[in-house]
Write an enzyme that holds these catalytic residues in place. Sequence first.
Site, PDB file in Angstrom:
ATOM      1  N   LYS A  44     -17.679 -34.408 135.715  1.00 40.16           N
ATOM      2  CA  LYS A  44     -16.975 -33.594 134.722  1.00 40.16           C
ATOM      3  C   LYS A  44     -15.610 -33.175 135.251  1.00 40.16           C
ATOM      4  O   LYS A  44     -15.500 -32.591 136.331  1.00 40.16           O
ATOM      5  CB  LYS A  44     -17.799 -32.346 134.379  1.00 40.16           C
ATOM      6  CG  LYS A  44     -19.030 -32.635 133.551  1.00 40.16           C
ATOM      7  CD  LYS A  44     -19.819 -31.371 133.247  1.00 40.16           C
ATOM      8  CE  LYS A  44     -19.155 -30.550 132.164  1.00 40.16           C
ATOM      9  NZ  LYS A  44     -20.004 -29.387 131.771  1.00 40.16           N
ATOM     10  N   ILE A  45     -14.589 -33.469 134.461  1.00 41.30           N
ATOM     11  CA  ILE A  45     -13.210 -33.123 134.814  1.00 41.30           C
ATOM     12  C   ILE A  45     -12.612 -32.326 133.660  1.00 41.30           C
ATOM     13  O   ILE A  45     -12.619 -32.791 132.515  1.00 41.30           O
ATOM     14  CB  ILE A  45     -12.366 -34.384 135.077  1.00 41.30           C
ATOM     15  CG1 ILE A  45     -12.933 -35.161 136.267  1.00 41.30           C
ATOM     16  CG2 ILE A  45     -10.906 -34.013 135.326  1.00 41.30           C
ATOM     17  CD1 ILE A  45     -12.196 -36.475 136.542  1.00 41.30           C
TER      18      ILE A  45
END
Length: 391
Positions: free
Chosen positions: A140-141
């Site tokens: 997750k970014i």
Amino acid sequence: MTDKLNELTAAGVAVWLDDLSRVRLSSGGLDQLRREKHVAGVTTNPTIFAKALSDADEYNWQLRDLATRGIEVEESVRMLTTYDVRWACDVMRPSYDGSAGVDGRVSIEVDPRVAHDSDRTVAEARALWWLVDRPNLFIKIPATEEGLSAITDTLAEGISVNVTLIFGLDRYSAVMEAFLAGLEKAKANGHDLSTIGSVASFFVSRVDAEVDKRLEKIGSEQAKSLRGKAAVANAQLAYERYTEVFSSDRWKALADAGAHPQRPLWASTSTKNPDYRDVIYVEELIAPGTVNTMPESVIHAYADHGETRGDTITGAYDAARKVFADLESVGVDMADVIATLEREGVEKFEASWQELLDGVRKSLEAAAKGKGSPNKAAKGNAKGAEKAGGA
């Protein structure tokens, strides 16, 4: 008896769980949700981990070993969380294999404190990818401006990405551009595009929470009549942009090379206002090729009384645009709403991450001193983290 979650799945919505804990894993609870409630993926965030680590004695043996070895707190957090995510990836592997790599994904977030540092974000993504070492992992970014290039560079290395904290339409368009650029680079780098997955996590209920607050302040009857409408309209218009991008010639060239589309994922789908229907952000956001990640309470609520009425997005674009026009007419500045939500979203996850670090630090200290249950030291910190909100 009607299987409402199966109906939702058949309508093209992948049901994912927005939660993870070692108790859920060791008890078989996650696998039960996969088998019985059509759960096809898992999302996590720092708030979820802070709560999980404070609530279960099942982390004690690992905390004692980490303390004995003198492992620093940040690396301890990585070891604790990646252990759970690796285990969850194995639990969800049947969904991954059964969907040719589309579902069965489990997400773990990069340190949110580096959300505005592209190089460190990519380095963190690589480290998590190596540590978990499972093909059905998502990194997750956050979708900050600096995160856009990190998304492209991470995908270019063949690493699957869940882009999180998307609130606005323009940023969502930029995220899809970053995805396409990343796959084009991955192809040039010789990666098999069929193994690279991605979702774009578009936050829902927080939009209504912020807009409704502003509508209440305006106070007119017209303003009050618009409460509870902004979030769904925002997401519906996001899906319109999704269909445009993923019907383009540029996308078709990547699809011909084996790529899967970056599906829109509806996040933050538990209602913040008890006056609203508890499954509104599921029922009103049904369309093919989407993901809805829900707390377990929402999954059970939909299984009990959710209504799958077919595609509730595609025919609603004009109505959604009217909602935006009406909001503007009463004085709601949606650009400011989105900017506020993005800033607060990163800040909340940073705060949750710090509380997670503080809780693990206290647990390690307790374990090193041999004082009872190490994780009990973290409970006070987790209460603050829990308030930060999930998804």
